[in-house]
Design an enzyme around this catalytic site. Sequence first.
Site, PDB file in Angstrom:
ATOM      1  CG  ASP A 137      37.359  33.997  48.320  1.00  0.00           C
ATOM      2  OD1 ASP A 137      37.229  34.142  49.549  1.00  0.00           O
ATOM      3  OD2 ASP A 137      37.874  34.862  47.570  1.00  0.00           O
ATOM      4  CG  ASP A 160      35.628  39.325  51.076  1.00  0.00           C
ATOM      5  OD1 ASP A 160      34.405  39.560  51.144  1.00  0.00           O
ATOM      6  OD2 ASP A 160      36.355  39.232  52.079  1.00  0.00           O
TER       7      ASP A 160
HETATM    8 MG   LIG Z   1      38.674  36.741  47.865  1.00  0.00          MG
END
Ligand SMILES: [Mg+2]
Length: 149
Positions: free
Chosen positions: A6, A8
């Site tokens: 991922d 963020d």
């Molecule tokens: Mg995230």
Amino acid sequence: MIIYIDMDDVLCNFSGEHAKALAKNPSITFPQSQYGFYQKLPPLEGAIETMKELYLSNEYTPYILTAPSTRNPFSYTEKRVWVEERLGYSFVERLIICPNKGLLKGDILVDDNNSGRGQEHFEGKLIHFGTSQFPNWAAVRQNLNLKNK
Ligand SMILES: [Mg+2]
């Protein structure tokens, strides 16, 4: 093994910059929708080195798997630019921007959320980043059997 990472709060410090921006200018309720917000996010410690190592490893095939900020059209482009600036073009070809992470096939997902963007339907193993078990990249590296430096 296919491993998805991922962006963020896993590769880049979204929450920290978000809080800073709110403190600086409380009238802008959604600082993440400002032009340039995503592109300027600083990477988290150990993230870039680990991605490069995963790319070169024989055991793992890393992909970046990030959900877009759908109300912010800039986020799509800025995530793409961030990846090229920080990780190089080879990772641009490994960038998947998808609102439902449960649709992707693979072995491991490294994500700070365990639900909300399809993480709860991901069929592989979830490495829940930012929890007491995996507070940082050093802990993730250990779990992936990458040497800690
Ligand atoms: Mg995230």
